[in-house]
Scaffold this motif. Structure first.
Motif, PDB file in Angstrom:
ATOM      1  N   ARG A  12      40.921  45.620  31.319  1.00 58.74           N
ATOM      2  CA  ARG A  12      41.690  46.737  31.486  1.00 58.74           C
ATOM      3  C   ARG A  12      41.397  47.238  32.707  1.00 58.74           C
ATOM      4  NH1 ARG A  12      40.121  51.704  31.287  1.00 58.74           N
ATOM      5  NH2 ARG A  12      38.464  51.445  29.695  1.00 58.74           N
ATOM      6  N   ARG A  13      40.005  47.282  33.248  1.00 57.53           N
ATOM      7  CA  ARG A  13      39.544  47.802  34.601  1.00 57.53           C
ATOM      8  C   ARG A  13      40.143  46.863  35.559  1.00 57.53           C
ATOM      9  NH1 ARG A  13      33.533  49.691  33.463  1.00 57.53           N
ATOM     10  NH2 ARG A  13      34.029  51.380  31.652  1.00 57.53           N
ATOM     11  N   ALA A  14      40.265  45.698  35.550  1.00 60.80           N
ATOM     12  CA  ALA A  14      40.665  44.803  36.485  1.00 60.80           C
ATOM     13  C   ALA A  14      42.052  44.955  36.980  1.00 60.80           C
ATOM     14  CB  ALA A  14      40.147  43.210  36.096  1.00 60.80           C
ATOM     15  N   LEU A  15      42.827  44.956  35.543  1.00 61.05           N
ATOM     16  CA  LEU A  15      44.181  45.227  35.865  1.00 61.05           C
ATOM     17  C   LEU A  15      44.505  46.503  36.655  1.00 61.05           C
ATOM     18  CD1 LEU A  15      45.426  44.180  32.309  1.00 61.05           C
ATOM     19  CD2 LEU A  15      45.895  43.079  34.228  1.00 61.05           C
ATOM     20  N   GLU A  16      43.734  47.631  36.225  1.00 58.96           N
ATOM     21  CA  GLU A  16      43.981  48.789  36.904  1.00 58.96           C
ATOM     22  C   GLU A  16      43.388  49.000  38.421  1.00 58.96           C
ATOM     23  OE1 GLU A  16      42.910  51.744  32.985  1.00 58.96           O
ATOM     24  OE2 GLU A  16      41.152  51.421  34.573  1.00 58.96           O
ATOM     25  N   ARG A  17      42.333  48.142  38.608  1.00 58.04           N
ATOM     26  CA  ARG A  17      41.970  47.925  40.185  1.00 58.04           C
ATOM     27  C   ARG A  17      43.179  47.054  40.965  1.00 58.04           C
ATOM     28  NH1 ARG A  17      36.171  45.933  42.280  1.00 58.04           N
ATOM     29  NH2 ARG A  17      35.637  48.030  40.998  1.00 58.04           N
ATOM     30  N   ALA A  18      43.596  46.044  40.048  1.00 58.86           N
ATOM     31  CA  ALA A  18      44.445  45.313  40.995  1.00 58.86           C
ATOM     32  C   ALA A  18      45.795  46.098  41.411  1.00 58.86           C
ATOM     33  CB  ALA A  18      45.206  44.025  40.034  1.00 58.86           C
TER      34      ALA A  18
END
Lengths: 153, 284
Positions: free
Chosen positions: B275-281
């Motif tokens: 989830r955090r990686a998606l948000e960061r992208a």
């Protein structure tokens, strides 16, 4: 096999078994015991030497793979009685306590300043994070590298 | 270390010939940071090592028809520092910069790392997210496999005896591609991740047109999170959808409990960090 190296400015030819590790070549074949063996798995940084100017873990390097290379160890930083600025900074600003990690710390810091003469604090920490020290808490090491970079030695 | 015989060919043909000649008895060696460690610990005892370090043409980074071509013998550090990589494939430059320490990155090679196939490694998820392909050579010729098909098990790839990785080819990310690699490091900054996630989302006018998501350290191989990709594809992106996609990830994990966390913890962190990686992208 016969391996040719330029070690701290001097041409050397040595015969080593194919499985010889560079850290053992440095310490035992060449007698340069300033380089230390710590973890033996490339993590702690004690065995840091420069191969063609790039810092490496000599405990994970086969001597045979660096045939023909230029090797710089802690003994090679002094020139005509003049210490490298990083060495002077570690002395002047207390960048060591027990000293076991110090040759590796100094080689790493020297390599950093060769590549990036004016590193930011974040760049120093990022570069030096692979050199472990169990005494200093790192503040004095960081300060020593900062001072060396600033020419404040 | 158990003694072996070292061979140092200077051409690829010569190297492939030696590997064919010695078969199962031989292993290629490049930087050696992984193989020397295994041999020191008696995890591997090849009778012959074929040194790829002097093979002409195996190292270097070029761009050709918009694709990035990284020679298998290229050290990690050169990928991280390469201006073309930083500019056009920044996910790869950022990912390689997170591998271990500068000392290791100066020596470890791109191809050597992939062939080592430790599922904890950083680069494979980013390569999979960018749809990279691997070039493989042997005496029989050359072949190409998708990065996601390279890995078979812990420390095992689909490479056969006599085969070596020669090159990695990465297509140029299209302008609308949003990428991130996130590495969860509860211990030290130079460690392998407890979990790592790479994402690449093609987002046009708020809608996810295409998605590629891959994770390391959560099983015997790097895994692609296809179910999470399916949740996102074709949809207008919003925080609830990202949560829904990430919630599919624990089901595809099969981690081991070790000093980086229990199996259950890693599975749950795989969801959180996806989830955090998606948000960061999307924030980039």
């Amino acid at each position: 096999m016969r391996v040719r190296l330029k070690v701290n400015g001097e041409d050397r030819a040595i015969d080593v078994p194919d499985q010889r590790l560079l850290v053992d070549t440095v310490r035992y074949d060449l007698g340069l015991t300033g380089t230390k063996l710590g973890c033996g798995v490339g993590v702690c940084g004690l065995c840091t030497v420069l191969v063609d100017g790039k810092m490496v873990s000599s405990c994970l390097m086969l001597t045979a793979l660096v045939d023909g290379a230029t090797i710089t160890t802690i003994e090679g930083l002094e020139h005509d009685g003049q210490l490298d600025p990083v060495q002077t900074a570690f002395l002047k600003y207390g960048g060591f306590q027990c000293g076991i990690c110090t040759p590796g710390q100094i080689m790493a810091a020297h390599a950093l300043l060769q590549e990036n003469p004016h590193p930011s604090d974040a760049e120093i920490k990022d570069w030096m994070m692979g050199n472990l020290c169990r005494c200093t808490g790192y503040y004095k090491i960081l300060e020593s590298v900062q001072r060396a970079a600033a020419g404040d030695v | 270390m158990i003694p072996f015989e070292l061979h140092t060919p200077t051409t690829l043909d010569e190297a492939l010939g030696l590997l064919a000649q010695y078969g199962d008895e031989a292993r290629p060696i490049a930087g050696g940071t992984a193989l020397v460690l295994l041999m020191e610990q008696h995890q591997g005892r090849p009778a012959h090592l074929v040194n790829l370090g002097r093979v002409a043409g195996l190292s270097g980074i070029t761009t050709e028809n918009g694709s990035l071509r990284i020679g298998a013998g290229t050290p990690h550090r050169l990928v991280e520092m390469n201006p073309a990589v930083k500019q056009g494939w920044s996910l790869l430059a950022e990912t390689y910069a997170r591998v271990a320490t500068v000392r290791i990155r100066n020596v470890a090679t791109v191809g050597g790392g992939l062939a080592h196939a430790d599922p904890n490694q950083d680069p494979p998820p980013s390569y999979i997210a960018l749809n990279a392909r691997v070039q493989i050579a042997s005496r029989q010729g050359t072949r190409e496999v998708a990065m996601e098909d390279l890995f078979r098990d812990y420390y095992e790839t689909q490479l056969q005896p006599g085969e070596v990785i020669t090159e990695v080819v990465v297509p140029r990310p299209i302008a609308s591609l949003r990428t991130a690699y996130l590495k969860f490091l509860p211990r030290t900054a130079d460690d392998y991740p407890t979990v790592g996630v790479a994402v690449a989302l093609d987002v046009q006018d708020g809608r996810c047109v295409a998605a590629r998501i891959a994770l390391n350290a959560v099983g015997p191989t790097v895994v692609r999170a296809r179910e999470a990709e399916n949740v996102l594809r074709g949809q207008m992106l919003n925080p609830d959808l990202l949560r829904e996609a990430a919630a599919t990830v624990p089901a595809i994990t099969d981690p081991i409990s070790d000093h980086r966390g229990s199996a259950n913890y890693k599975s749950r962190m795989a969801e959180v960090f996806t989830r955090r990686a998606l948000e960061r992208a999307l924030a980039a």
